[in-house]
Design a protein around this motif. Structure first.
Motif, PDB file in Angstrom:
ATOM      1  N   TYR A  10       7.054   4.877   4.752  1.00 31.42           N
ATOM      2  CA  TYR A  10       7.596   5.253   3.442  1.00 31.42           C
ATOM      3  C   TYR A  10       9.125   5.190   3.390  1.00 31.42           C
ATOM      4  O   TYR A  10       9.711   5.327   2.301  1.00 31.42           O
ATOM      5  N   LYS A  19       2.723   1.711  -3.328  1.00 26.72           N
ATOM      6  CA  LYS A  19       1.767   2.120  -4.360  1.00 26.72           C
ATOM      7  C   LYS A  19       1.448   3.603  -4.253  1.00 26.72           C
ATOM      8  O   LYS A  19       1.345   4.306  -5.267  1.00 26.72           O
ATOM      9  N   GLU A  20       1.306   4.111  -3.043  1.00 26.53           N
ATOM     10  CA  GLU A  20       0.986   5.531  -2.839  1.00 26.53           C
ATOM     11  C   GLU A  20       2.098   6.425  -3.396  1.00 26.53           C
ATOM     12  O   GLU A  20       1.833   7.416  -4.087  1.00 26.53           O
ATOM     13  N   LYS A  66       0.832  -1.211   0.000  1.00 22.90           N
ATOM     14  CA  LYS A  66       0.000   0.000   0.000  1.00 22.90           C
ATOM     15  C   LYS A  66       0.863   1.257   0.000  1.00 22.90           C
ATOM     16  O   LYS A  66       0.622   2.194  -0.761  1.00 22.90           O
ATOM     17  N   SER A  67       1.890   1.284   0.843  1.00 26.01           N
ATOM     18  CA  SER A  67       2.762   2.460   0.938  1.00 26.01           C
ATOM     19  C   SER A  67       3.548   2.670  -0.354  1.00 26.01           C
ATOM     20  O   SER A  67       3.694   3.803  -0.842  1.00 26.01           O
ATOM     21  N   GLU A  89       2.351   5.980  -7.410  1.00 29.75           N
ATOM     22  CA  GLU A  89       1.311   6.654  -8.199  1.00 29.75           C
ATOM     23  C   GLU A  89       1.474   8.167  -8.161  1.00 29.75           C
ATOM     24  O   GLU A  89       1.091   8.858  -9.113  1.00 29.75           O
ATOM     25  N   LYS A 115       0.795  15.555   0.791  1.00 36.37           N
ATOM     26  CA  LYS A 115      -0.265  14.555   0.953  1.00 36.37           C
ATOM     27  C   LYS A 115       0.249  13.327   1.701  1.00 36.37           C
ATOM     28  O   LYS A 115      -0.482  12.706   2.501  1.00 36.37           O
ATOM     29  N   LEU A 116       1.509  12.958   1.455  1.00 26.73           N
ATOM     30  CA  LEU A 116       2.106  11.794   2.114  1.00 26.73           C
ATOM     31  C   LEU A 116       2.565  12.094   3.538  1.00 26.73           C
ATOM     32  O   LEU A 116       2.995  11.190   4.260  1.00 26.73           O
TER      33      LEU A 116
END
Length: 438
Positions: free
Chosen positions: A398, A284-285, A281-282, A288, A324-325
């Motif tokens: 991350y 992918k964030e 999930k991390s 993208e 955002k992250l």
């Protein structure tokens, strides 16, 4: 293959740009010693090849521009059966005369005598003024000797940088050049797709590098266009990591920067893929966010745009992602002004590409102004985010993630064409390729 008439037209174009009563010299690349009496694989000088299409060493191109006439002279290694027994066949003077559309062809042994005669009554010499090649020093010594001549009306008193002309010419690619780049990319695609399909956990990075080199050669590419980067996990945060020696671990990403050279033309592709075939999930964030930035930049490419504008588009987009992250705090405009984003995106958005993977073409014109994009130019677009494992300012989930996505883009009349569009790069495409191999 590029036809001889194209090389001829390039030489004529160079001559038109020269000042009258001048001579220009281009030397083939010298052999480079690897150690003791062994040499690196030979690779021709890019500008010499651009103007001649000739891949042999110990060669010289001499262009002469008088008041009203021009002359093209090529010097080549003579045929020598004993030498050819060890190093392979040479074209030689006779065959070179048949192949090349130049005015004269001589053996390299006649170079100094012919050059001395050619430089009489010339005002200037174009060459690579920054080169330390012994032949460049030889020319300078010859000009110094000629300056003492009493028989000549005048002799050269000025050296001009020949690459200022040749590398500006190389900015815009012909249709034949673009086809060679596309061929290089088709070979590079096969290698990247094979890497995406492979089971990678537990192998070493150099095993993946070896696969790329095998795919390149198997499909007719002379070599890689640069040293392949295969960087697992946090090692991807080293921009030019080339040790490629560590074990790839499940759960990590691999940043692969690899492209082949086909008939002297480069490709340059980076993909970041999961060792296990599926992004977390991390991962992918972050991925993208980088992909979104790349697509924004590519969409902005068209004639009239400057590379610095593309850089700003990338920085703003990545800065928004970093906020955002939860990695940066504040407003985008202020963060960019303070260069806070550069910690995580420290490099440029791309570079020119062609005969050299980093084509040494100018980024500014003769007035010092930034060059705007024009139809026929080819550049890379390669945004990235690099989040070091030990960076406490980055949320723990991350840390150690490094992502770069790079494609090769042709500027067209009204926009651009992604020459590497069919190399998988969305999360779904990459994961699907891995699943197909199970």
């Amino acid at each position: 293959m590029i036809k001889e008439e194209i090389y001829k037209s390039r030489r004529e174009s160079f001559l038109r740009r020269m000042k009258k009563e001048s001579a220009a010299l281009f030397f083939s690349a010298p052999q480079k010693v690897r150690s003791n009496d062994t040499e690196y694989p030979y690779r021709q000088d890019s500008d010499f090849y651009y103007l001649t299409g000739f891949k042999e060493d110990n060669s010289v191109l001499l262009l002469i521009k008088g008041k009203k006439t021009t002359k093209e002279i090529l010097f080549v290694q003579k045929k020598d059966e004993t030498l050819e027994l060890w190093t392979g066949k040479r074209l030689g003077e006779t065959e070179a005369k048949k192949r090349f559309s130049v005015d004269k062809v001589y053996t390299s042994k006649r170079f100094e005598a012919k050059l001395k005669k050619s430089l009489l009554n010339k005002k200037r010499v174009y060459l690579d003024i920054f080169s330390e090649d012994k032949r460049v020093l030889q020319v300078k010594e010859l000009v110094k000797e000629l300056s003492k001549s009493r028989s000549a009306k005048y002799t050269p008193k000025e050296f001009l940088h020949a690459r200022d002309i040749s590398q500006a010419m190389r900015l815009k690619k012909t249709s034949q050049e673009i086809e060679l780049i596309k061929k290089a990319l088709s070979i590079t695609k096969e290698a990247h797709h094979r890497a995406m399909k492979m089971k990678k956990a537990g192998i070493r990075e150099y095993e993946l590098q070896a696969m790329f080199e095998y795919e390149f050669k198997k499909n007719g590419a002379y070599s890689d266009a640069y040293t392949t980067i295969v960087a697992g996990g946090n090692r991807g945060n080293t921009l030019h990591y080339v040790q490629n020696s560590e074990v790839l671990k499940r759960g990590e990403l691999i940043l692969i920067d690899a492209g082949c050279e086909y008939e002297m033309y480069a490709s340059d592709i980076t993909r970041t893929i999961p060792v296990s075939g599926k992004f977390t999930k991390s991962q992918k964030e972050v991925y993208e966010a980088v992909l979104k930035t790349q697509l924004l930049v590519i969409d902005a490419i068209r004639p009239g745009i400057k590379k610095s504008e593309l850089q700003e588009t990338a920085r703003k987009s990545l800065c928004e992602a970093l906020i955002k992250l939860g990695i940066l705090k504040g407003d985008v405009k202020t963060l960019v002004k303070e260069n806070r984003d550069k910690k995580y995106f420290p490099h440029g958005i791309g570079h020119w590409m062609g005969i050299d993977v980093h084509d040494q073409c100018p980024y500014k014109d003769e007035k010092g102004e930034e060059i705007t994009l024009e139809e026929g130019m080819v550049l890379t677009v390669e945004p990235g985010l690099y989040l070091q494992q030990d960076d406490k300012e980055v949320p723990k989930r991350y840390r150690g993630i490094a992502i770069r996505i790079e494609d090769d883009i042709l500027v067209t009349k009204e926009g651009c064409e992604n020459l590497s569009f069919d190399i998988a790069k969305t999360v779904q495409e990459i994961e699907s390729l891995f699943l197909q191999s199970l």
